[in-house]
Structure formats: C-alpha cells, structure tokens
Design an enzyme around this catalytic site. Structure first.
Site, PDB file in Angstrom:
ATOM      1  N   GLU A   1      -5.037  -9.025   1.371  1.00 56.34           N
ATOM      2  CA  GLU A   1      -5.320  -8.003   2.138  1.00 56.34           C
ATOM      3  C   GLU A   1      -7.015  -8.382   2.142  1.00 56.34           C
ATOM      4  OE1 GLU A   1      -4.210  -5.038   4.533  1.00 56.34           O
ATOM      5  OE2 GLU A   1      -2.464  -5.884   3.961  1.00 56.34           O
TER       6      GLU A   1
ATOM      7  N   GLU B   1       0.854  -1.152  -0.370  1.00 57.47           N
ATOM      8  CA  GLU B   1      -0.397  -0.101  -0.013  1.00 57.47           C
ATOM      9  C   GLU B   1       1.037   1.307  -0.471  1.00 57.47           C
ATOM     10  OE1 GLU B   1      -3.269   0.088   2.944  1.00 57.47           O
ATOM     11  OE2 GLU B   1      -3.864  -1.685   2.190  1.00 57.47           O
TER      12      GLU B   1
END
Ligand code: BGC
Length: 452
Positions: free
Chosen positions: A355, A163
């Site tokens: 995720e 991220e």
C-alpha cells in the site's frame, strides 16, 4: 530506470471498504458491520452497507483495471462472506464471488493478491472474545483452509494479515478501531501470541494445500524514521528508532509484530521489558510462527520525522506548513527509499509495497474528468524514491497503489478519497482520474517515463 519485467504494478482494496452487500447472499456480520450500525464510530454514522458496491460491480471494476493496465490487484476476503459464523457452515455463494473475481483477474492478465484478513472479524467470534480467545489460531486456520482449497488454483500470492498494528494496536489496545477496546498489557501480550500463532498456522495450511506453489507474506505498517541528516550516523539512528519498541504504543512499531515472524525471536527489549509475561512457545511453535516467508509486504504512507519546535521540544506531526494529504499525513517520499532499505536489510526478504497512496478531495469537473495533479505528483515522487532503493540493489517485487477505488476510509467515512478511480456514491458511477491514466503510462513504460 526500467523496472524488472516481473514487477507487479498494482492497486489494492479491502472487503469492508469497497464491497457493500453487507448482508447479501448469506454473508454474516463482522465487527465493522456492527460498529457502523451502532453509530458514533464512523463520521456522520456512515456505513459500509453499500460502499463502492464492488460486490455487484466487480466485472466493471476488472474492466477498468485492465484499461489502466494493472498487473496485479490486491483484495481482501471477507471472512463472514465465506464462513458467516466464523467457523462451521461454509457459504458457497460468498466463496464463489471470490472465485469468479480471481478467475476474471487471471483471464485479464492481472495477478490476484489475496489478503486473508483486513480487519473484519466475524461478529460471532468477537462475541467469544475475538483476538483475546486462544482458539483464534484454530478458527483462522479453518477459514484459511476453506479459502485455500477453493482459490489456490487461481491465486499464488497470499497475505495473512494487513497491519496488526492497526487492528490489534488501535483495535484492542488504544480503542480507536473496531472492536474499540482498551485492554490491559497482559491481554495485549496474549493477543500478540494469538496473532503470531494464527499467522504460522495459516502459512502451514496454505503450504500444505495450495494447488500452485504459493508465495506468502504479511503486510504490516509501522513508523519508519527518516534520517535527520544524510550521514551514516543519521541513518543508523533512524534505523534504530524504526525497530525499537516504544515505551508507549509499542504495538504500533515494526519489530514487535515482524521479528517473531521474520526472525523467529521477540523484538529487541521485549524480554527485558515483559519477561515471562510474554507468550510462551514450544520449539515447534516457534518453527511454525517463523517458517520462511516469501516476501515482506509493507504499507507505507509517510515517514516519521522529528521536527524541532524549540531547543527542548520536538514534534512528529510535521513542520509548520509542511505538505500534507487530506488524511493529515505528511508528504515524505523518502519513506519509499528508507523503508525497503531498512526492512530488507533486517528481514532479508524481497519487499512488496502492498500500500502507498494519498487521500484527496476529488470531484468530477464540469468537463467530466477528475483532475488530481497532486496524486500524480505524489505517486511520481514516491516511485522515484522506490527506484532509488532498487538501483542500490534492494529487491522490490511490486508497488501497489492504495486504492483502486474511492472507498470507505474507516472512521473517516467517505469524506476523503484515495482512489485512482472516482466513485460517485449516489449513482456508483466510476470515472478514471487523471492519475489513473498517468499510472497506466508508468506501467506501460515499465517505469521509464518516471525519469523522462
Ligand atoms: C489500511 C487501509 C486504509 C489505508 C489508508 C491502511 O492503514 O490498510 O485499509 O484505508 O491505510 O488509511
């Protein structure tokens, strides 16, 4: 539906959130260690000093993974456990911790998936500007070389970055994550260039040195818009919004980080908006940055939906009374249908969901169990949507639940719990939640029980 035989049913963690042992066996401080100790950044000034004590309890944790039946475990490497100062001296004890973990996972039949960077930049490098310093691609390359040489006989799956939206967007632009900086636009553009170069260099070094054929990807996140109407136009509109660069907070989007890496060019609109303030890359540099990846890792929690308040005003926080998790995120299972679909159609790489999960408020009941029916329902709904995308031909190679263990949820501290395994932070006792047993059943039936 039966998922493919090779499907990676997994769970994930990140070093700072679970390991603890923040200064043991030669580990150096990271920006998150410093932020936690400074106080004021994490709720109640909690820290990751001990966290879920995974550094000492990893053997038990691998046993629990085996008990659940996981096929993969995604964990991150703490840069400062391996190179306490970010560069130079290698800390053998730190390196051996990851080697022992990866070896135990292999022996347990669990595929290790390594994230090379999950936000815990060495403090020694932050003092030199961190992601603002144009030396960082070289620093990162050196660290990745050390890790590849040590682990690549055991590890095949490599994720360069988790991220960039969060650690650069929130960390360096909006000042909400370590190192809590608010930089001007030119600096953000420079930082972006440093990230792309670092990604490319890391991939080159892994490919050059890996002892087993490596599979490399990145794990971004980013707003994925859900269609307002289930029409062709509705879907096209959602797709367009999912990849445009927003006027405010463009570093939070999908295409900003991924287009250079997966398509070899800047995101649409970037040139018009930033012109020659964008980083300049030679042809060789572009080739290195956009060298073919093996998969697209994606972290998906909620889809973005626009709700009408009045005829003129809209919000994206959710409609009045919509189901939300403890982190305030809307329960929107369709994101696991649309995200793989949009991302695969744009980037043409198999999708690995790196995720997905929900924060709850779980505790041990009087009967000794941890009952979390909402988490079961959450995973169930999201997986049904994922299988819908797969039935339509979108290649998805795995699903990774966040998180294996309850852990330090960054600024939220220990208040909200994402784990399949409950952690009593006073005693470090682990308890499998009901959702862990249920997820085990999903894995054993390879997804078949989802539709039963
Ligand atoms: C991060 C995790 C985090 C999770 C839940 C992701 O943004 O990669 O570190 O704990 O979401 O907030």
């Amino acid at each position: 539906m039966k998922f493919p035989e090779y499907f990676l049913w997994g769970a994930a963690t990140a070093a700072y959130q679970v390991e603890g042992a923040w200064n043991e066996d030669g580990k150096g401080p990271s920006i998150w260690d410093m932020a936690a100790h400074e106080g004021g950044h994490i709720r109640y000034s909690e820290t990751g000093d001990v966290a879920a004590d995974h550094y000492h309890r990893w053997r038990e944790d691998v046993r629990l993974m085996k008990e659940i039946g996981l096929k993969s475990y995604r964990f991150s490497i703490s840069w400062t456990r391996v190179l306490p100062n970010g560069t130079g001296e290698v800390n053998q004890k730190g390196l051996q911790f990851y080697r022992a973990l990866a070896k135990a996972l292999r022996e347990a039949g669990i595929e290790p998936i390594v994230t090379l960077y999950h936000w815990d930049l060495p403090m020694a490098l932050q003092k030199q500007g961190g992601w603002k310093n144009e030396e960082i691609p070289r620093w990162f390359q050196e660290y990745v070389r050390v890790v590849t040489e040590e682990l690549s006989d055991l590890v095949r799956y490599w994720i360069t970055f988790n991220e960039p939206q969060m650690f650069l967007g929130l960390g360096y632009e909006l000042g909400a994550m370590a190192p809590f900086e608010k930089n001007d636009e030119d600096t953000i553009l420079k930082i972006s260039g440093n990230l792309w170069r670092a990604h490319g260099r890391a991939a080159t070094v892994i490919r050059r040195l890996a002892k087993r054929p490596p599979l490399i990807g990145m794990s971004p996140t980013g707003d994925v818009w859900l269609p307002e109407s289930h029409t062709r136009e509705g879907e096209e509109d959602a797709r367009r919004r999912s990849f445009e660069i927003a006027q405010y907070g463009y570093t939070m989007g999908n295409s900003w980080w991924s287009d250079p890496v997966y398509l070899g060019k800047f995101a649409p609109g970037a040139l018009e908006r930033f012109g020659d303030r964008l980083p300049r890359f030679s042809r060789e540099e572009w080739e290195e940055i956009s060298q073919p990846m093996d998969f697209y890792g994606f972290n998906a929690y909620q889809g973005t939906v626009e709700y009408k308040l009045t005829d003129e005003t809209y919000v994206t926080y959710g409609y009045q009374g919509c189901p939300k998790t403890m982190s305030g995120w809307c329960v929107t299972p369709e994101v696991l249908y649309y995200a793989p679909r949009f991302l695969y159609q744009r980037y043409k790489k198999p999708i690995l969901v790196t995720e997905n999960g929900m924060a709850g408020m779980d505790w041990r009941a009087l009967d000794g169990g941890v009952h979390d029916p909402q988490r079961k329902d959450f995973i169930h709904r999201y997986l049904l949507e994922l299988s819908r995308a797969m039935k339509e031909g979108i290649p998805v190679i795995g699903y990774t639940y966040w998180s294996l263990l309850d852990n330090l949820e960054w600024n939220h501290g220990y208040d909200i719990r994402f784990g399949l395994i409950h952690v009593d932070y006073q005693t470090q006792e682990r308890t499998l939640k009901d959702s862990a047993y249920w997820y085990g059943e999903v894995i054993r039936t390879n997804g078949e029980c989802l539709e039963a």
